[in-house]
Design a protein around this motif. Structure first.
Motif, PDB file in Angstrom:
ATOM      1  N   LYS A   1       0.815  -1.206   0.000  1.00  0.00           N
ATOM      2  CA  LYS A   1       0.000   0.000   0.000  1.00  0.00           C
ATOM      3  C   LYS A   1       0.853   1.262   0.000  1.00  0.00           C
ATOM      4  CE  LYS A   1      -3.750  -2.053   2.781  1.00  0.00           C
ATOM      5  NZ  LYS A   1      -4.645  -1.810   3.943  1.00  0.00           N
ATOM      6  N   VAL A   2       0.209   2.342  -0.432  1.00  0.00           N
ATOM      7  CA  VAL A   2       0.734   3.689  -0.261  1.00  0.00           C
ATOM      8  C   VAL A   2      -0.233   4.438   0.644  1.00  0.00           C
ATOM      9  CG1 VAL A   2       1.188   5.890  -1.401  1.00  0.00           C
ATOM     10  CG2 VAL A   2       1.924   3.761  -2.481  1.00  0.00           C
ATOM     11  N   GLY A   3       0.296   5.115   1.662  1.00  0.00           N
ATOM     12  CA  GLY A   3      -0.559   5.886   2.554  1.00  0.00           C
ATOM     13  C   GLY A   3       0.223   6.507   3.689  1.00  0.00           C
ATOM     14  N   GLU A   4      -0.254   7.644   4.167  1.00  0.00           N
ATOM     15  CA  GLU A   4       0.383   8.348   5.285  1.00  0.00           C
ATOM     16  C   GLU A   4       1.840   8.696   4.993  1.00  0.00           C
ATOM     17  OE1 GLU A   4      -1.803   9.040   7.588  1.00  0.00           O
ATOM     18  OE2 GLU A   4      -3.304   7.648   6.790  1.00  0.00           O
ATOM     19  N   GLY A   5       2.186   8.812   3.699  1.00  0.00           N
ATOM     20  CA  GLY A   5       3.558   9.130   3.327  1.00  0.00           C
ATOM     21  C   GLY A   5       4.486   7.932   3.275  1.00  0.00           C
ATOM     22  N   TYR A   6       3.924   6.716   3.357  1.00  0.00           N
ATOM     23  CA  TYR A   6       4.722   5.491   3.386  1.00  0.00           C
ATOM     24  C   TYR A   6       4.363   4.568   2.225  1.00  0.00           C
ATOM     25  CZ  TYR A   6       6.003   6.398   8.301  1.00  0.00           C
ATOM     26  OH  TYR A   6       6.491   6.936   9.464  1.00  0.00           O
ATOM     27  N   LEU A   7       5.305   3.714   1.858  1.00  0.00           N
ATOM     28  CA  LEU A   7       5.043   2.474   1.146  1.00  0.00           C
ATOM     29  C   LEU A   7       5.107   1.388   2.207  1.00  0.00           C
ATOM     30  CD1 LEU A   7       4.747   1.026  -1.693  1.00  0.00           C
ATOM     31  CD2 LEU A   7       7.202   0.575  -1.497  1.00  0.00           C
TER      32      LEU A   7
END
Length: 360
Positions: free
Chosen positions: A213-219
């Motif tokens: 996933k991609v989210g909250e500035g993370y992979l």
């Protein structure tokens, strides 16, 4: 930091790349439709999801990955759920032994894909999944979406009654005794006559047991287990970065962990990342003691390893998978984007059993 394996695209290359894009305009429902050979992507995947304006997938024969064309997935916002390639699909040859009546019964129950290719059964065998991942420079703190996922394959004919009883039907029984009285939308039962929810649910898959996933500035990697024979949508559990878990659902039937995460700012952009997964999918069965669901310990035998550009970034063991009869299958592309939209480039998917169990 994971070093890139390809040089960055120059501005002139980017302009040439845009001109080389060829839109793929067909989509399939893998549960109910038969795919013809000329509609299969790279010999092992088919496109699924929305065809609405602003939700696209393009083939790019210029920006290739290991000799394969790449595929640019683009969704402008969160008003549509998915544009993906599925490794599970059914051809005429897969169901040539079925009569027309049998085919129609499977289509009615949305179970034709049980005969398809691309699914992986649960066992102690290690499965290897490889592909190329290209993170565009446009990804930022607002970007959100699933870009690779493994999904369960439910039998589609097991239901949970309003009192919580689990009832398994044969295909013919399900069509004649259940679908004659109700229909299901996203796994929830509705009465045919009153058009309202009737308290029944059907075995229809639940959350993906494994996702990138991609989210909250993370992979990040999300790992789930669901021990219900028919997933209980009222017993939800979620976990966002920077939290790693594990976390247990309120009723104790589901778990989630985020065992790998990396800031997008620390990952290479506009270049290919070699992705290699090695996964063991454990079998599990729901058991009951005094009507309480007890987690089967075999679910702890799950294993997920991940290499990015030949660097091992994850070596995890624990609860993994859904309590599904037919195993799992792989998809990549875009699912559940954020309001600001997202795009990603992927290519060269392959899956195979690992023959040498001592190999790293």
């Amino acid at each position: 930091m994971i070093s890139g394996c390809n040089h960055l695209l120059t501005e002139s290359v980017q302009r040439k790349n845009v001109a080389s894009l060829e839109e793929i305009t067909n989509r399939f429902n893998v549960q109910t439709e038969v795919v013809h050979s000329e509609q299969i992507i790279e010999g092992n995947m088919v496109p699924v999801g929305s065809l609405a304006d602003g939700y696209h997938v393009f083939r790019d024969n210029y920006n290739t990955y290991n000799g394969h064309p790449s595929y640019l997935f683009r969704m402008k916002d969160d008003r549509k759920n998915r544009i993906e390639f599925s490794s599970l699909f059914t051809t005429d040859n897969d169901i040539k032994h079925l009569s027309l009546s049998e085919r129609n019964n499977h289509i009615k129950a949305k179970s034709l894909y049980h005969y398809g290719k691309g699914k992986v059964s649960k066992s102690r065998q290690t499965w290897i999944y490889t592909y190329g991942l290209w993170l565009p420079s446009s990804l930022n703190e607002e970007s959100k979406g699933i870009i690779s996922q493994w999904h369960g394959i439910p039998d589609r004919t097991t239901i949970r009654t309003p009192t919580g009883k689990i009832v398994e039907y044969t295909l013919n029984q399900f069509n004649s005794e259940v679908l004659s009285k109700m229909y299901f939308k996203s796994g929830v039962g509705y009465s045919i006559d009153k058009k309202d929810k009737n308290g029944f649910t059907v075995d229809q898959g639940g959350y993906p047991p494994l996702a990138l996933k991609v989210g909250e500035g993370y992979l990040y990697v999300s790992v789930r287990s669901d021990h219900n024979r028919v997933t209980n949508k009222r017993d939800r559990v979620n976990l966002r970065p920077p939290l790693t878990g594990p976390k247990l659902s309120k009723l104790g039937t589901k778990t989630i962990s985020n065992p790998y995460m990396k800031r997008l700012s620390e990952l290479p952009r506009e270049q290919w990342i070699d992705m290699r997964w090695e996964i063991i999918w454990p079998s599990m069965m729901e058991s009951r003691q005094n009507e309480a669901i007890v987690m089967d310990r075999t679910a702890n035998n799950g294993s997920v390893k991940l290499w990015m550009n030949n660097i091992k970034v994850l070596d995890w063991k624990g609860n993994l998978g859904n309590n599904d009869k037919y195993g799992t299958y792989f998809k990549y592309g875009l699912y559940k984007p954020g309001a600001s939209g997202i795009e990603i480039r992927l290519a060269g998917f392959k899956q195979q059993k690992r023959l040498d169990h001592n190999q790293e």
